[in-house]
Design a protein around this motif. Structure first.
Motif, PDB file in Angstrom:
ATOM      1  N   PHE B  37       8.746  56.736  23.631  1.00 56.32           N
ATOM      2  CA  PHE B  37      10.246  57.063  23.373  1.00 56.32           C
ATOM      3  C   PHE B  37      11.157  56.217  24.606  1.00 56.32           C
ATOM      4  O   PHE B  37      10.625  56.282  25.585  1.00 56.32           O
ATOM      5  N   ILE B  38      12.006  55.722  24.011  1.00 59.58           N
ATOM      6  CA  ILE B  38      12.891  55.066  25.064  1.00 59.58           C
ATOM      7  C   ILE B  38      14.224  55.915  25.318  1.00 59.58           C
ATOM      8  O   ILE B  38      15.292  56.178  24.464  1.00 59.58           O
ATOM      9  N   PRO B  39      14.112  56.573  26.503  1.00 58.11           N
ATOM     10  CA  PRO B  39      15.044  57.602  26.767  1.00 58.11           C
ATOM     11  C   PRO B  39      16.570  57.009  27.370  1.00 58.11           C
ATOM     12  O   PRO B  39      17.280  57.923  27.826  1.00 58.11           O
ATOM     13  N   TYR B  40      16.566  55.823  27.631  1.00 62.21           N
ATOM     14  CA  TYR B  40      17.610  55.187  28.695  1.00 62.21           C
ATOM     15  C   TYR B  40      18.897  55.563  28.095  1.00 62.21           C
ATOM     16  O   TYR B  40      19.932  55.605  28.944  1.00 62.21           O
ATOM     17  N   ALA B  41      19.371  55.971  27.105  1.00 60.21           N
ATOM     18  CA  ALA B  41      20.804  56.264  26.391  1.00 60.21           C
ATOM     19  C   ALA B  41      21.445  57.481  27.037  1.00 60.21           C
ATOM     20  O   ALA B  41      22.570  57.740  26.859  1.00 60.21           O
ATOM     21  N   ARG B  42      20.552  58.475  27.486  1.00 63.89           N
ATOM     22  CA  ARG B  42      20.990  59.667  28.018  1.00 63.89           C
ATOM     23  C   ARG B  42      22.144  60.346  27.622  1.00 63.89           C
ATOM     24  O   ARG B  42      23.260  60.218  28.057  1.00 63.89           O
ATOM     25  N   PRO B  43      21.970  60.763  26.233  1.00 63.76           N
ATOM     26  CA  PRO B  43      23.380  61.520  25.806  1.00 63.76           C
ATOM     27  C   PRO B  43      23.795  62.400  26.681  1.00 63.76           C
ATOM     28  O   PRO B  43      23.021  63.478  27.097  1.00 63.76           O
ATOM     29  N   GLY B  44      25.081  62.497  26.871  1.00 64.30           N
ATOM     30  CA  GLY B  44      25.645  63.650  27.639  1.00 64.30           C
ATOM     31  C   GLY B  44      25.096  63.735  29.120  1.00 64.30           C
ATOM     32  O   GLY B  44      25.494  64.374  30.090  1.00 64.30           O
ATOM     33  N   GLY B  45      24.459  62.628  29.487  1.00 66.73           N
ATOM     34  CA  GLY B  45      24.039  62.389  30.902  1.00 66.73           C
ATOM     35  C   GLY B  45      22.619  63.063  31.249  1.00 66.73           C
ATOM     36  O   GLY B  45      22.271  63.133  32.122  1.00 66.73           O
ATOM     37  N   ALA B 123      22.596  55.093  19.237  1.00 64.01           N
ATOM     38  CA  ALA B 123      22.732  53.871  20.022  1.00 64.01           C
ATOM     39  C   ALA B 123      21.256  53.084  19.892  1.00 64.01           C
ATOM     40  O   ALA B 123      21.432  51.955  20.076  1.00 64.01           O
ATOM     41  N   GLY B 124      20.310  53.625  19.460  1.00 63.02           N
ATOM     42  CA  GLY B 124      19.027  53.268  19.405  1.00 63.02           C
ATOM     43  C   GLY B 124      18.831  52.361  18.073  1.00 63.02           C
ATOM     44  O   GLY B 124      17.971  51.529  17.842  1.00 63.02           O
ATOM     45  N   SER B 125      19.812  52.571  17.059  1.00 60.92           N
ATOM     46  CA  SER B 125      20.034  51.657  15.879  1.00 60.92           C
ATOM     47  C   SER B 125      20.877  50.621  16.325  1.00 60.92           C
ATOM     48  O   SER B 125      20.563  49.518  15.763  1.00 60.92           O
ATOM     49  N   ASN B 126      21.930  50.882  16.982  1.00 63.26           N
ATOM     50  CA  ASN B 126      23.093  49.991  17.455  1.00 63.26           C
ATOM     51  C   ASN B 126      22.349  48.684  17.914  1.00 63.26           C
ATOM     52  O   ASN B 126      22.796  47.647  17.526  1.00 63.26           O
ATOM     53  N   ILE B 127      21.356  48.871  18.876  1.00 62.87           N
ATOM     54  CA  ILE B 127      20.808  47.789  19.404  1.00 62.87           C
ATOM     55  C   ILE B 127      20.016  46.932  18.803  1.00 62.87           C
ATOM     56  O   ILE B 127      19.627  45.715  19.188  1.00 62.87           O
ATOM     57  N   CYS B 128      19.744  47.099  17.404  1.00 63.15           N
ATOM     58  CA  CYS B 128      18.836  46.532  16.442  1.00 63.15           C
ATOM     59  C   CYS B 128      19.908  45.336  15.865  1.00 63.15           C
ATOM     60  O   CYS B 128      19.213  44.710  15.317  1.00 63.15           O
ATOM     61  N   GLY B 129      21.063  45.887  15.889  1.00 59.33           N
ATOM     62  CA  GLY B 129      22.064  44.716  15.549  1.00 59.33           C
ATOM     63  C   GLY B 129      22.250  43.429  16.321  1.00 59.33           C
ATOM     64  O   GLY B 129      21.346  43.317  17.012  1.00 59.33           O
ATOM     65  N   GLN B 130      23.209  42.622  15.892  1.00 58.44           N
ATOM     66  CA  GLN B 130      23.122  41.200  16.575  1.00 58.44           C
ATOM     67  C   GLN B 130      23.798  41.560  18.072  1.00 58.44           C
ATOM     68  O   GLN B 130      23.343  41.053  18.846  1.00 58.44           O
ATOM     69  N   ASN B 131      24.595  42.531  18.119  1.00 55.69           N
ATOM     70  CA  ASN B 131      25.250  42.648  19.399  1.00 55.69           C
ATOM     71  C   ASN B 131      25.936  44.027  19.329  1.00 55.69           C
ATOM     72  O   ASN B 131      25.735  44.735  18.224  1.00 55.69           O
ATOM     73  N   ILE B 132      25.960  44.659  20.646  1.00 54.04           N
ATOM     74  CA  ILE B 132      26.779  46.137  20.757  1.00 54.04           C
ATOM     75  C   ILE B 132      28.341  46.200  20.341  1.00 54.04           C
ATOM     76  O   ILE B 132      28.776  47.060  20.777  1.00 54.04           O
ATOM     77  N   LYS B 133      28.703  44.958  19.679  1.00 59.59           N
ATOM     78  CA  LYS B 133      30.386  44.892  19.719  1.00 59.59           C
ATOM     79  C   LYS B 133      31.277  46.148  18.890  1.00 59.59           C
ATOM     80  O   LYS B 133      32.104  46.138  18.539  1.00 59.59           O
ATOM     81  N   THR B 134      30.238  46.538  18.058  1.00 62.13           N
ATOM     82  CA  THR B 134      30.749  47.564  17.056  1.00 62.13           C
ATOM     83  C   THR B 134      30.156  49.257  17.392  1.00 62.13           C
ATOM     84  O   THR B 134      30.139  50.141  16.568  1.00 62.13           O
TER      85      THR B 134
END
Lengths: 233, 233
Positions: B37-45, B123-134
């Protein structure tokens, strides 16, 4: 000698562009015949010309002429010579990126610090904070830095939105996002609701408009401040 | 050989964490006893430990053990050796920044391309796109790049939200934001509503769940696609 207005939004619901601010702007820009408009943020992807026309139409009502920064060959010189300045809203990343590209960040900071009257709305207010890390915008371009003009000693969150109690959407509320900001940063954040603005006269900063603003400080419960509150951190 | 699920959200309104996805995850991770599990995104800190516990509690229901990436001294090795992987949602900037800091971007891209089953939510889906610009997230840290894992040939906008017809808020709608993206970028964007996910099997990409997704292509009117539509750009 700062003389700055930082508005949450250019336009209120059911209002026209800048109309609620015009009486204030008349006084704020009383010594200006012409104002330099920075159209870089391009809301909705509008062209620089179209955006400048929109600003121009609003300022015409108070007899002030608008010139778009993009009309000048030398933007740095144009900023140096401006009687007054207005940066409109749109995308904060695009705005800051263009300011860096055109070497405008330092000169803007200098002339505004030296007293050129300035108005920012939305993204144009955001860039006056320490950095753009509390923008609501989509990061559609990658600017060389998130550091902004640093004309006030905190960050701004424009269009501040209270949590919707009946929402079924599971995306983060604005408050959650700002709390996340404070897991990584120490700066205070002012959640500025639509209809509010900050008036910066030298180092004196007042909340203006009819609404309260929500203040977020690291490791503190967020709290509200009333209009005309002096903001000191 | 890709075997990827990219969900808009981990949690539906009134639901428990991951519950609507568990039947799918049981099949998706059928060969895994333990998932990294990659917990780096820390929702709500939230802390890495607390976030890993949350993921662990959900996966326990389908008899899968969770190990947090932060528990390993060598994250790159941990990713190399993982039977399966899950990256949870939270702040996309923080997530990508940590992945860069820990040199995990290339190795993640490689093992997922080589077939390690992967689940991303938000966010874990977002990073599978080309970039995080959306991403919808607040840019609370400045990552060294917005480029992401580029496992699918488009960008994702998770938690896609239709404009609220009765809203009096003057901030940009999601559609306006994505249109602004297309003034600066050419990539297609999939607006993935909460409850939808993409199933990527090798180069075959299907929309799953009960909802339509909204597709944004540069210089085209946005349009809807139905569940089980094959996504080809």
């Amino acid at each position: 000698m700062k003389n700055i207005l930082l508005a949450s939004t250019s336009t209120l619901f059911n209002g026209d562009y800048l109309d609620y601010l015009l009486p204030v702007l008349k006084t704020h820009f009383k010594n200006c015949k012409t104002i330099l408009f920075i159209p870089y943020a391009r809301p909705g992807g509008i062209s620089y010309d179209a955006y400048t026309k929109k600003a121009s139409d609003a300022f015409k009502i108070i007899d002030i002429e608008i010139k778009g920064l993009h009309e000048f060959k030398h933007p740095v010189e144009a900023i140096k010579n401006a009687e007054g300045m207005f940066t409109g809203g749109g995308n904060t990343f695009v705005l800051l990126n263009e300011l860096y590209k055109n070497n405008c960040v330092d000169i803007l900071k200098n002339v505004i610090s030296d007293g050129t009257p300035y108005l920012g709305t939305s993204a144009g207010s955001n860039i006056c904070g320490q950095n753009i890390k509390t923008t609501n915008d989509m990061p559609i371009v990658y600017p060389p830095s998130f550091n902004a003009l640093q004309l006030v000693p905190f960050n701004i969150n424009p269009h501040y939105l209270d949590p919707e109690v009946n929402s079924k959407h599971m995306g983060e509320t604005r408050e959650t996002r700002i709390n996340e900001f404070h897991t990584q940063n120490n700066l205070p954040v002012i959640g500025l609701r639509e209809g509010s603005w900050l008036e910066v006269k030298n180092e004196t900063i007042l909340l203006k408009g009819n609404l309260e603003a929500r203040i977020f400080e690291k490791d503190q419960k967020p709290y509200e401040i009333k209009p005309d509150t002096l903001i000191t951190f």
